[in-house]
Write an enzyme that holds these catalytic residues in place. Sequence first.
Site, mmCIF file in Angstrom:
data_model
loop_
_atom_site.group_PDB
_atom_site.id
_atom_site.type_symbol
_atom_site.label_atom_id
_atom_site.label_comp_id
_atom_site.label_asym_id
_atom_site.label_seq_id
_atom_site.Cartn_x
_atom_site.Cartn_y
_atom_site.Cartn_z
ATOM 1 N N TYR A 139 0.825 -1.208 0.000
ATOM 2 C CA TYR A 139 0.000 0.000 0.000
ATOM 3 C C TYR A 139 0.863 1.263 0.000
ATOM 4 C CZ TYR A 139 -4.620 -2.009 0.965
ATOM 5 O OH TYR A 139 -5.819 -2.657 0.881
ATOM 6 N N LYS A 184 3.058 -15.454 2.306
ATOM 7 C CA LYS A 184 3.250 -16.157 1.019
ATOM 8 C C LYS A 184 4.755 -16.388 0.889
ATOM 9 C CE LYS A 184 1.860 -17.743 -2.999
ATOM 10 N NZ LYS A 184 1.006 -18.944 -3.169
ATOM 11 N N ASP A 216 -2.940 -18.500 0.320
ATOM 12 C CA ASP A 216 -3.927 -19.122 -0.577
ATOM 13 C C ASP A 216 -4.728 -20.202 0.152
ATOM 14 O OD1 ASP A 216 -1.535 -20.535 -0.489
ATOM 15 O OD2 ASP A 216 -1.400 -20.911 -2.639
ATOM 16 N N ASP A 240 -6.536 -6.962 4.161
ATOM 17 C CA ASP A 240 -7.672 -6.294 3.515
ATOM 18 C C ASP A 240 -8.565 -7.336 2.866
ATOM 19 O OD1 ASP A 240 -9.204 -4.125 2.452
ATOM 20 O OD2 ASP A 240 -8.248 -4.491 0.513
ATOM 21 N N ASP A 244 -12.490 -8.970 4.356
ATOM 22 C CA ASP A 244 -13.757 -8.931 3.611
ATOM 23 C C ASP A 244 -14.257 -10.358 3.377
ATOM 24 O OD1 ASP A 244 -13.709 -6.095 3.361
ATOM 25 O OD2 ASP A 244 -14.571 -6.213 1.350
#
Length: 346
Positions: A139, A184, A216, A240, A244
């Site tokens: 970000y 990851k 994943d 983020d 959600d």
Amino acid sequence: MTNKIVTLAGDGIGPEIMAAGLEVLKAVAEKIGFDYEIDAQPFGGAGIDATGHPLPGETLEAAKAADAILLAAIGSPKYDTCPIRPEQGLLSLRKELGLYANIRPVKIFDAIKHLSPLKTDRLEDIDFVVVRELTGGIYFGEHILETDRARDHNDYTSEEIRRIMVEAFELAKTRRKKVTSIDKQNVLATSKLWRKVAEEVAKDYPDVILENQLVDSAAMLMITNPAQFDVIVTENLFGDILSDEASVLPGTLGVMPSASHSATAPSLYEPIHGSAPDIAGKGIANPMSMILSVAMMLRESFDEKTGAEMIERAIEKTLAQGILTKDMGGATTTDEMTAVIIGNLE
Ligand code: NAD
Ligand code: IPM
Ligand code: MN
């Protein structure tokens, strides 16, 4: 002492749910004798309209001087092609205040279990918190957009990782004593460092179990076996996306609050969802995410546990009474639901 609360209503459904949150705050404050004043400031698209900037200087100064900040939501398709977007204001505010620790609790409400696409038995014992790193990572790296090439730089220092890990382990100590760190590391250098620091910090918390998962498969496990999670800690972008995804478990984004903490600045409380342009102005937004953010503020910034619990019980009771907004399959309006919640405060 009068507690100073800066409010940033923002865009879309932001002003509608902020009004609901403040009505509930007023009612609770009267019951528990909480003394506060509100300083409403323009922010996001509303900041651009008022001053040309999504984080006006005065808004930032007020936020810095507050005892706590309430934010509803920002963003609108209106600014999609503008050189400066409302979202930049949100990122600047998080960075300026050093709000690195974003706490996103995931809780299932009995009365709306049927909304979840998951089978009811999978919803048993779901109670976890996503601890999202909020001021680093991709970000805040360079974003370079050329005609035929683009790149975004992902950057983490070990110190940035360490402090969010400490936050997660400290939280786990007060809960079921398990931290799942999500990365990851089979591909990314930042994730290799992330995992190394996670393992170092874990040594200081012998009573807390650390589990590392790749993002994943973690995304898959969040749906197939969500009850395994207690505290999830992960970098900005994964946090983020995963938070959600987690809103699918209770069945709607409309019940998902959050708190963001820094080392020294005031904390900020906001729903995890956005400005919902598709339903803005219709008076049908679910105010619960905002109202639950007010509860988090009372507990975490003002040590007002009684007020926070009063709100949380009123939310549960309201749902149990079948008072549901459209996202929950009902037809109750924002204002009607807010009035019922206030009536249920006890
Ligand atoms: P969104 O979270 O605004 O909406 C996603 C879906 O969930 C929509 O169908 C919306 O109607 C529904 N929804 C969200 N909150 C709801 C509520 N309280 N009650 C009922 N339904 C609700 O995501 P989006 O549409 O992808 O983004 C819209 C804008 O919001 C974008 O500009 C985005 O950048 C911004 N955004 C802001 C924040 C924030 O302010 N913290 C967070 C996420 C997105
Ligand atoms: C959130 C939002 C923001 C983010 C956007 C609006 C910049 O999605 O608070 O989750 O990506 O952090
Ligand atoms: Mn988001």
